[in-house]
Scaffold this motif. Structure first.
Motif, PDB file in Angstrom:
ATOM      1  N   TYR A 144       0.827  -1.199   0.000  1.00  0.00           N
ATOM      2  CA  TYR A 144       0.000   0.000   0.000  1.00  0.00           C
ATOM      3  C   TYR A 144       0.867   1.257   0.000  1.00  0.00           C
ATOM      4  O   TYR A 144       0.618   2.203  -0.758  1.00  0.00           O
ATOM      5  N   LEU A 145       1.897   1.280   0.829  1.00  0.00           N
ATOM      6  CA  LEU A 145       2.803   2.436   0.864  1.00  0.00           C
ATOM      7  C   LEU A 145       3.509   2.625  -0.471  1.00  0.00           C
ATOM      8  O   LEU A 145       3.668   3.751  -0.953  1.00  0.00           O
ATOM      9  N   GLN A 146       3.938   1.524  -1.084  1.00  0.00           N
ATOM     10  CA  GLN A 146       4.604   1.621  -2.378  1.00  0.00           C
ATOM     11  C   GLN A 146       3.655   2.192  -3.436  1.00  0.00           C
ATOM     12  O   GLN A 146       4.075   3.000  -4.271  1.00  0.00           O
ATOM     13  N   GLN A 147       2.390   1.806  -3.383  1.00  0.00           N
ATOM     14  CA  GLN A 147       1.419   2.347  -4.325  1.00  0.00           C
ATOM     15  C   GLN A 147       1.206   3.837  -4.098  1.00  0.00           C
ATOM     16  O   GLN A 147       1.087   4.606  -5.054  1.00  0.00           O
ATOM     17  N   LEU A 148       1.167   4.270  -2.832  1.00  0.00           N
ATOM     18  CA  LEU A 148       1.020   5.698  -2.543  1.00  0.00           C
ATOM     19  C   LEU A 148       2.207   6.493  -3.067  1.00  0.00           C
ATOM     20  O   LEU A 148       2.046   7.569  -3.651  1.00  0.00           O
ATOM     21  N   ILE A 149       3.405   5.955  -2.867  1.00  0.00           N
ATOM     22  CA  ILE A 149       4.617   6.648  -3.330  1.00  0.00           C
ATOM     23  C   ILE A 149       4.632   6.721  -4.849  1.00  0.00           C
ATOM     24  O   ILE A 149       4.944   7.763  -5.432  1.00  0.00           O
ATOM     25  N   ALA A 150       4.289   5.616  -5.504  1.00  0.00           N
ATOM     26  CA  ALA A 150       4.290   5.598  -6.967  1.00  0.00           C
ATOM     27  C   ALA A 150       3.252   6.559  -7.531  1.00  0.00           C
ATOM     28  O   ALA A 150       3.496   7.227  -8.542  1.00  0.00           O
ATOM     29  N   ALA A 151       2.094   6.663  -6.884  1.00  0.00           N
ATOM     30  CA  ALA A 151       1.057   7.575  -7.366  1.00  0.00           C
ATOM     31  C   ALA A 151       1.468   9.034  -7.160  1.00  0.00           C
ATOM     32  O   ALA A 151       1.080   9.910  -7.940  1.00  0.00           O
ATOM     33  N   ALA A 152       2.252   9.298  -6.114  1.00  0.00           N
ATOM     34  CA  ALA A 152       2.659  10.670  -5.816  1.00  0.00           C
ATOM     35  C   ALA A 152       3.764  11.176  -6.732  1.00  0.00           C
ATOM     36  O   ALA A 152       3.909  12.377  -6.951  1.00  0.00           O
TER      37      ALA A 152
END
Length: 91
Positions: free
Chosen positions: A73-81
């Motif tokens: 989930y954190l990796q997805q947030l970072i990638a989206a940002a």
């Protein structure tokens, strides 16, 4: 003053006409991928609404999931940002 009879057949015709105007045109059945995408989008919206309503932080959300899913989930947030770099025009 004369009144016309309002019979049941006339009532049915008017009701049928109103129903035809109100009903939307038949839609194509969605593919399995489209149904899955709709379900995922709805779940995401509900999740984000809960997160806003209860004022949860990212840490609260990550702590709720098992460790591997929290990291994902954190990796997805970072990638989206992260924004993709703009392509330059060739002259």
């Amino acid at each position: 003053m004369t009144t016309q009879k309002y019979d049941f057949r006339q009532f049915q015709e008017e009701l049928t006409r109103l129903e035809r105007q109100a009903e939307p045109p038949p839609a194509k059945p969605l593919s399995k991928k489209a149904v899955a995408a709709q379900r995922l989008a709805r779940a995401r919206e509900e999740f984000l609404a809960l997160r806003r309503r209860h004022e949860l932080s990212v840490a609260d959300v990550v702590a709720f999931f098992p460790e591997e899913e929290g990291i994902t989930y954190l990796q997805q947030l970072i990638a989206a940002a992260q924004a993709k770099p703009r392509r330059t025009r060739k002259a």
